[in-house]
Design an enzyme around this catalytic site. Sequence first.
Site, mmCIF file in Angstrom:
data_model
loop_
_atom_site.group_PDB
_atom_site.id
_atom_site.type_symbol
_atom_site.label_atom_id
_atom_site.label_comp_id
_atom_site.label_asym_id
_atom_site.label_seq_id
_atom_site.Cartn_x
_atom_site.Cartn_y
_atom_site.Cartn_z
ATOM 1 N N LYS A 30 -5.994 -92.494 -94.420
ATOM 2 C CA LYS A 30 -7.328 -91.947 -94.669
ATOM 3 C C LYS A 30 -7.303 -90.745 -95.614
ATOM 4 C CE LYS A 30 -7.559 -88.990 -90.541
ATOM 5 N NZ LYS A 30 -7.572 -87.693 -91.181
ATOM 6 N N THR A 31 -6.232 -89.939 -95.567
ATOM 7 C CA THR A 31 -6.164 -88.778 -96.464
ATOM 8 C C THR A 31 -6.100 -89.233 -97.915
ATOM 9 O OG1 THR A 31 -4.996 -87.535 -94.736
ATOM 10 C CG2 THR A 31 -4.964 -86.612 -96.945
ATOM 11 N N ASP A 210 -14.019 -85.267 -92.534
ATOM 12 C CA ASP A 210 -12.823 -85.906 -91.986
ATOM 13 C C ASP A 210 -12.842 -85.754 -90.458
ATOM 14 O OD1 ASP A 210 -10.379 -87.130 -91.860
ATOM 15 O OD2 ASP A 210 -9.228 -85.343 -92.402
ATOM 16 N N GLU A 211 -12.175 -86.656 -89.749
ATOM 17 C CA GLU A 211 -12.083 -86.615 -88.278
ATOM 18 C C GLU A 211 -13.472 -86.508 -87.642
ATOM 19 O OE1 GLU A 211 -9.344 -87.291 -86.999
ATOM 20 O OE2 GLU A 211 -7.688 -86.453 -88.143
ATOM 21 N N GLN A 241 -9.705 -92.424 -81.451
ATOM 22 C CA GLN A 241 -8.922 -91.183 -81.381
ATOM 23 C C GLN A 241 -9.791 -89.974 -81.031
ATOM 24 O OE1 GLN A 241 -5.455 -90.794 -84.211
ATOM 25 N NE2 GLN A 241 -6.598 -92.328 -85.358
ATOM 26 N N ARG A 613 1.849 -92.300 -82.458
ATOM 27 C CA ARG A 613 2.632 -91.280 -83.191
ATOM 28 C C ARG A 613 3.998 -91.857 -83.581
ATOM 29 N NH1 ARG A 613 -1.018 -89.470 -85.117
ATOM 30 N NH2 ARG A 613 -2.103 -91.115 -84.004
#
Length: 657
Positions: A30-31, A210-211, A241, A613
Site C-alpha cells: 500500500k505504501t 493511510d490506515e 487490521q 507479520r
Amino acid sequence: MKRQLNSEQQQAVLTTEGRVLILAGAGSGKTSVLTHRIAHLVSALNVSPKLILGLTFTNKAAREMKERVASLVGHNLARQITLSTFHSFCMQLLRHEIHHLGYTKQFSLYDEKDIKRLTTQLARNMLEQEGELPPIDEALEQIAFAKARGAPLEGTSSFCVSLQERLQNCMRAYNAVDFDSLLSLTVQLLSDYPAILEKYQEKYHYVMIDEYQDTSPIQYKLAELLTQKSQNLCVVGDDDQSIYGWRGAEIKNILGFEAKTTIKLEQNYRSTPTILHAANAIIAHNKNRHAKALWSQLDAGDKIELFHAPTDADEAQAVVLRMIKLHREKKIPWKEMAILYRSNILSRTFELALMQTPYEKDGKWVRGIPYEVFGGTEFAERAEIKDVIAYLKAIANPLDQEALLRIINVPRRGISDKTLDHLTTLNRKHNLSLWHVLAEIASPLSSAFKNDLSEKVVSSIRSFVTLIDTARTKFSTPPLHSTLSWLLDEIDYEKAILDDVKSDKMRDFKWENVTHCVDALAIYEEEALTNGEEISLSTFLSTTLLDQEKTFRRDRTQKEDKVNLMTFHSAKGLEFTACYLVCLEDHVIPHEKSLMETGLEEERRLMYVAMTRAKRRLCLSMARKRKKMGKEIATNPSRFLLEIPKDLLQVTSWQTV
C-alpha cells in the site's frame, strides 16, 4: 510504473478523482501505491504539490512516505507536499488559527502524563483530600474516549463531568492543549468558522488517508470537512487490521465509506501461501468485514509449527531453543526473529529464557541471546530530559503552570514544597496564573503576595523570574541551541547533576542525555533552515512531543542484531523472517477484558495482524499451566487455534527441537 506495480495497484494509482476506497491487505504494497499515486498527480497530471495532503498515524510511516515520494518526484517537489500524521497536521493548523479560540500560538502541548498529573491535582482539590486518591484512571479514559469521538460525556458520574469541565478551564488558563485536543479543536475551528474551512478546502484539493481503519469519529469528521468541496478523498486501509477500538478507532468508518470507486489489493508480497491461508481462515470467521482473501506467488513454504508445553517456563525454553536452531542452521539473524505476545506482562518469562540459555557462537559456548523489548522506558521520560523540556516549555509559554512547578526549584533555589503549596493556593484564590503571582512577588514596585514569604524566598523567586524573562528574550532569535547551552550554564545544571548523583558513570550518562537535547535543537534548526521554515521554540517543542523517536534518536547506522520482543499491537506494520506467537490461550487471546470492551471480532483481527507479520516461518505455542498471582492455573487453547485448517499445521512436541 507498470513494471513495478500489479494491475490492481496501477488502477489505484490512476484513479485520482472522487471518493476512492483502497482495501489494502497486509503486505500488499500500500505504501508503494500511495507514493506512486502522489507522484502520478504531480508528474503526469501536473497537479501542484501544494494542493496534496497525505495523512497517516505514525511518524515513521510519514517519514517513509516522504522519502519514497522524494525518490519519485525529487526533493524540491516532495518538500511542497504536506505528508504528516493527523496530530502534526492539526498542530500546524492550530499554530496559525488557534487565536480564534482564545489561545495564543505559543500554546504548550501536554502528554498523557502531564494530563494525569494535572487531573490528579484537580481531583484532589474537588474532593478536598490529601494523601492517596481513589483511582482516577477510569475517569481519564472516559474523558479521552469522549474527546476522540468528538462527543460529550455520556453515562458517567457527575464527578467525571465536573472533572472534565475543570480540566478544560485549567488547560485554557495554562494556554495548553493535549493530544486529543489537537484534533477536537481543529474540527471545532473548521466547523465554527466557515472562512477558515474554505481556506483549507482551497489549500488541499487532493486528500489521502493511510490506515483509514484506525480513524476515530473526530478524524472521520476532519477528513469529511476538508473534502466537502472537492470530494477528492482517497482512503487506504484494511478493516481486517482494525485493532484500536479501545482507543477510539471506529471500524464503521471504513466499512461504511461511501466510495465512487473501490479497489482491492489482495496480492501479498510478504508471507508464504501457507501462512496466508491460515490467517485467511481465521479472519473469515468475522462477520463485519469487506470480503477479501490474501494470496501470494511465493512458494508454499513450511507448515506452521504448533506445540503446547507443560508450563510457561517450559514454553519459553522451547521457543528459545527453536530460535537457536534456526539461527545456527538457517543463518537467520536474531533481528529477523520476533516473539509476539498479547500483553506486555507476558514478556518476562521469555526474557529470562533468552538471558539464561547457552548457545554456541564462533566455536565457543556463550550464555544469553541478545534481545530488545519494545515499549521500555522512553529517552524523553528520563528526569533530566523532562527538566530541560520543562524549562523550554516555561520559556515559550509562561502560563504553563505544570512546567513552572517542575523547574522553579530545579536546581534547588530554596523554594520548599510548603512555599509551592502557598503559591498555588494564591493563584487559585485570586484566579491568576502562577506566572502572574511570581511576577508580582518579583517586582520591587509591588507588595502583593509577599506576606508569609521570607526575604530569601522572595529573592529566589525574583532571580527565577529574571532568568525566565532573560531567556525569553534570548530564545526569540536563533540560534536556539546556543541559547540552550547558555541556559544550562546559567542554572549550572551540570553541577546539579554532580550534587544529586553519586555514581560517576550515572553522572556522565545524565549529562550526555542533556547535551543530546542541545544537539536535537541544533538538528531541528538545521532542518528548518533547509526547508525554508520559521524557527521557533514552540515549534521545536511540539515536534519533540509529537515525534520523540526522531528528536531523540541515537545515531545507528543499522539495526542491532537482537531478537525482538513485542506485543501484537506493537508489531503492526512490521515484518520478520520468523515469528513466534506465544501464550495462545483463551482469556489471553482473546483477552478476557477486551472481549467485554471491543468484542471477539477485534481480538480475532489482532490474531490475524500478528500472524501476518511472519514472512517465512511461523510458530504458535501455549502452556497448559500458567502462573497467575503466584499460583499455577490450568489453561485452554485459544479458540483461534481451532480455526486454522489442520493440514496447514505441523504439531510437534515441545521437547523436540
